[in-house]
Write a protein that holds these residues in place. Structure first.
Motif, PDB file in Angstrom:
ATOM      1  N   ASN A  36      16.049  35.167 -17.338  1.00  0.00           N
ATOM      2  CA  ASN A  36      15.089  34.641 -18.313  1.00  0.00           C
ATOM      3  C   ASN A  36      13.966  33.947 -17.575  1.00  0.00           C
ATOM      4  OD1 ASN A  36      14.087  33.935 -20.999  1.00  0.00           O
ATOM      5  ND2 ASN A  36      14.448  31.852 -20.302  1.00  0.00           N
ATOM      6  N   THR A  37      12.750  34.391 -17.811  1.00  0.00           N
ATOM      7  CA  THR A  37      11.580  33.739 -17.230  1.00  0.00           C
ATOM      8  C   THR A  37      10.685  33.128 -18.306  1.00  0.00           C
ATOM      9  OG1 THR A  37      10.374  35.831 -17.204  1.00  0.00           O
ATOM     10  CG2 THR A  37      11.565  35.230 -15.178  1.00  0.00           C
ATOM     11  N   ASP A  38      11.034  33.323 -19.574  1.00  0.00           N
ATOM     12  CA  ASP A  38      10.247  32.784 -20.684  1.00  0.00           C
ATOM     13  C   ASP A  38      10.795  31.414 -21.070  1.00  0.00           C
ATOM     14  OD1 ASP A  38       8.891  32.123 -22.987  1.00  0.00           O
ATOM     15  OD2 ASP A  38       9.429  33.942 -24.076  1.00  0.00           O
ATOM     16  N   THR A  39      10.259  30.358 -20.448  1.00  0.00           N
ATOM     17  CA  THR A  39      10.789  29.017 -20.684  1.00  0.00           C
ATOM     18  C   THR A  39      10.327  28.412 -22.006  1.00  0.00           C
ATOM     19  OG1 THR A  39       9.047  28.020 -19.347  1.00  0.00           O
ATOM     20  CG2 THR A  39      11.133  28.531 -18.239  1.00  0.00           C
ATOM     21  N   THR A  40       9.600  29.179 -22.819  1.00  0.00           N
ATOM     22  CA  THR A  40       9.305  28.704 -24.175  1.00  0.00           C
ATOM     23  C   THR A  40      10.506  28.955 -25.083  1.00  0.00           C
ATOM     24  OG1 THR A  40       8.328  30.792 -24.942  1.00  0.00           O
ATOM     25  CG2 THR A  40       6.837  29.183 -23.901  1.00  0.00           C
ATOM     26  N   GLN A  41      11.412  29.834 -24.681  1.00  0.00           N
ATOM     27  CA  GLN A  41      12.579  30.188 -25.491  1.00  0.00           C
ATOM     28  C   GLN A  41      13.888  29.606 -24.954  1.00  0.00           C
ATOM     29  OE1 GLN A  41      12.321  32.005 -28.442  1.00  0.00           O
ATOM     30  NE2 GLN A  41      10.157  31.663 -28.063  1.00  0.00           N
ATOM     31  N   ALA A  42      13.987  29.411 -23.641  1.00  0.00           N
ATOM     32  CA  ALA A  42      15.218  28.942 -23.010  1.00  0.00           C
ATOM     33  C   ALA A  42      14.893  28.542 -21.576  1.00  0.00           C
ATOM     34  CB  ALA A  42      16.272  30.045 -23.039  1.00  0.00           C
ATOM     35  N   THR A 103      30.560  33.575   3.881  1.00  0.00           N
ATOM     36  CA  THR A 103      31.279  34.710   3.298  1.00  0.00           C
ATOM     37  C   THR A 103      30.423  35.576   2.383  1.00  0.00           C
ATOM     38  OG1 THR A 103      31.930  33.361   1.409  1.00  0.00           O
ATOM     39  CG2 THR A 103      33.427  33.388   3.291  1.00  0.00           C
ATOM     40  N   GLY A 104      29.234  35.074   2.002  1.00  0.00           N
ATOM     41  CA  GLY A 104      28.436  35.693   0.953  1.00  0.00           C
ATOM     42  C   GLY A 104      28.786  35.029  -0.366  1.00  0.00           C
ATOM     43  N   CYS A 105      27.834  34.983  -1.278  1.00  0.00           N
ATOM     44  CA  CYS A 105      28.090  34.379  -2.585  1.00  0.00           C
ATOM     45  C   CYS A 105      27.028  34.839  -3.581  1.00  0.00           C
ATOM     46  CB  CYS A 105      28.121  32.855  -2.505  1.00  0.00           C
ATOM     47  SG  CYS A 105      26.578  32.061  -2.015  1.00  0.00           S
ATOM     48  N   THR A 106      27.346  34.643  -4.857  1.00  0.00           N
ATOM     49  CA  THR A 106      26.386  34.856  -5.931  1.00  0.00           C
ATOM     50  C   THR A 106      26.264  33.550  -6.689  1.00  0.00           C
ATOM     51  OG1 THR A 106      27.031  37.178  -6.130  1.00  0.00           O
ATOM     52  CG2 THR A 106      25.777  36.240  -7.959  1.00  0.00           C
ATOM     53  N   LEU A 107      25.026  33.098  -6.856  1.00  0.00           N
ATOM     54  CA  LEU A 107      24.737  31.826  -7.513  1.00  0.00           C
ATOM     55  C   LEU A 107      23.936  32.061  -8.778  1.00  0.00           C
ATOM     56  CD1 LEU A 107      23.453  29.962  -4.326  1.00  0.00           C
ATOM     57  CD2 LEU A 107      25.800  29.999  -5.219  1.00  0.00           C
ATOM     58  N   MET A 108      24.166  31.234  -9.798  1.00  0.00           N
ATOM     59  CA  MET A 108      23.338  31.233 -10.997  1.00  0.00           C
ATOM     60  C   MET A 108      22.517  29.953 -10.974  1.00  0.00           C
ATOM     61  SD  MET A 108      24.238  31.030 -15.060  1.00  0.00           S
ATOM     62  CE  MET A 108      24.739  32.739 -15.226  1.00  0.00           C
ATOM     63  N   PHE A 109      21.198  30.115 -11.063  1.00  0.00           N
ATOM     64  CA  PHE A 109      20.274  28.983 -11.118  1.00  0.00           C
ATOM     65  C   PHE A 109      19.765  28.839 -12.542  1.00  0.00           C
ATOM     66  CE2 PHE A 109      20.305  30.136  -6.733  1.00  0.00           C
ATOM     67  CZ  PHE A 109      20.060  28.967  -6.038  1.00  0.00           C
ATOM     68  N   ILE A 110      19.891  27.653 -13.099  1.00  0.00           N
ATOM     69  CA  ILE A 110      19.326  27.338 -14.402  1.00  0.00           C
ATOM     70  C   ILE A 110      18.357  26.196 -14.178  1.00  0.00           C
ATOM     71  CG2 ILE A 110      19.812  26.578 -16.759  1.00  0.00           C
ATOM     72  CD1 ILE A 110      22.667  27.716 -16.338  1.00  0.00           C
ATOM     73  N   GLN A 111      17.088  26.428 -14.501  1.00  0.00           N
ATOM     74  CA  GLN A 111      16.040  25.456 -14.209  1.00  0.00           C
ATOM     75  C   GLN A 111      15.154  25.263 -15.430  1.00  0.00           C
ATOM     76  OE1 GLN A 111      14.723  28.052 -11.164  1.00  0.00           O
ATOM     77  NE2 GLN A 111      15.606  26.844  -9.518  1.00  0.00           N
ATOM     78  N   TYR A 112      14.747  24.022 -15.631  1.00  0.00           N
ATOM     79  CA  TYR A 112      13.812  23.753 -16.708  1.00  0.00           C
ATOM     80  C   TYR A 112      12.841  22.679 -16.249  1.00  0.00           C
ATOM     81  CZ  TYR A 112      11.723  23.247 -21.196  1.00  0.00           C
ATOM     82  OH  TYR A 112      10.802  23.241 -22.203  1.00  0.00           O
ATOM     83  N   PRO A 113      11.567  22.894 -16.398  1.00  0.00           N
ATOM     84  CA  PRO A 113      10.888  23.946 -17.138  1.00  0.00           C
ATOM     85  C   PRO A 113      10.738  25.251 -16.386  1.00  0.00           C
ATOM     86  CG  PRO A 113       9.266  22.401 -16.312  1.00  0.00           C
ATOM     87  CD  PRO A 113      10.622  21.859 -15.939  1.00  0.00           C
ATOM     88  N   GLY A 114      11.382  25.401 -15.262  1.00  0.00           N
ATOM     89  CA  GLY A 114      11.287  26.635 -14.480  1.00  0.00           C
ATOM     90  C   GLY A 114      10.645  26.354 -13.144  1.00  0.00           C
ATOM     91  N   VAL A 115      11.063  27.077 -12.150  1.00  0.00           N
ATOM     92  CA  VAL A 115      10.554  26.876 -10.803  1.00  0.00           C
ATOM     93  C   VAL A 115       9.651  28.035 -10.443  1.00  0.00           C
ATOM     94  CG1 VAL A 115      11.192  26.730  -8.373  1.00  0.00           C
ATOM     95  CG2 VAL A 115      12.526  25.510 -10.078  1.00  0.00           C
ATOM     96  N   GLY A 116       8.396  27.734 -10.173  1.00  0.00           N
ATOM     97  CA  GLY A 116       7.451  28.732  -9.724  1.00  0.00           C
ATOM     98  C   GLY A 116       7.088  28.470  -8.280  1.00  0.00           C
ATOM     99  N   PRO A 117       6.149  29.235  -7.752  1.00  0.00           N
ATOM    100  CA  PRO A 117       5.741  29.064  -6.358  1.00  0.00           C
ATOM    101  C   PRO A 117       5.252  27.647  -6.036  1.00  0.00           C
ATOM    102  CG  PRO A 117       4.820  31.078  -7.261  1.00  0.00           C
ATOM    103  CD  PRO A 117       5.468  30.340  -8.391  1.00  0.00           C
ATOM    104  N   ASP A 118       4.747  26.948  -7.054  1.00  0.00           N
ATOM    105  CA  ASP A 118       4.234  25.590  -6.812  1.00  0.00           C
ATOM    106  C   ASP A 118       5.306  24.517  -7.006  1.00  0.00           C
ATOM    107  OD1 ASP A 118       4.519  25.914  -9.559  1.00  0.00           O
ATOM    108  OD2 ASP A 118       2.771  24.693 -10.031  1.00  0.00           O
TER     109      ASP A 118
END
Length: 123
Positions: A36-42, A103-118
């Motif tokens: 999800n990249t639409d932080t107006t919804q989630a 060992t390698g891993c898979t991570l879930m990132f949940i961020q608000y309002p979202g992390v962009g290049p800045d």
């Protein structure tokens, strides 16, 4: 009101695709899927796969709160081993990492309002 706003959004597992992904401060093999990249919804939600030996340098986010959940494998955060099912969370401006894996891993990132290049500052 549109249907998505009244019923929510579903993204089925078979539609999730990973692509090579890197930022300054990443070393080793990494791939991401942006759920999800639409932080107006989630909140912003992304999955990140780290190959064995990959490292994300120590950093902070000036604007975003963040939760990182270990879906599989083992992440090492600032020397502390976090097994599958572990979670790390923090508010804006909090230094965290480096994130690494042997060992390698898979991570879930949940961020608000979202992390962009800045909003990722590597130190």
């Amino acid at each position: 009101m549109n249907q998505e706003m009244t019923q929510g959004r579903v993204l089925r597992a078979e539609k999730v695709t990973f692509s090579p992904f890197s930022l300054p401060g990443f070393t080793g093999g990494t791939a991401a899927a942006f759920l999800n990249t639409d932080t107006t919804q989630a909140p912003f939600v992304a999955l990140l796969r780290l190959e064995p030996g990959a490292v994300l340098a120590r950093h902070y986010h000036p604007k975003a709160i963040e939760a990182v959940y270990v879906l599989d494998g083992e992440m090492i955060n600032d020397g502390e081993r976090l097994a599958r099912g572990s979670m790390l969370s923090h508010g804006p401006g909090v230094l965290h990492g480096p994130h690494a894996t042997e060992t390698g891993c898979t991570l879930m990132f949940i961020q608000y309002p979202g992390v962009g290049p800045d909003d990722s500052v590597f130190v």
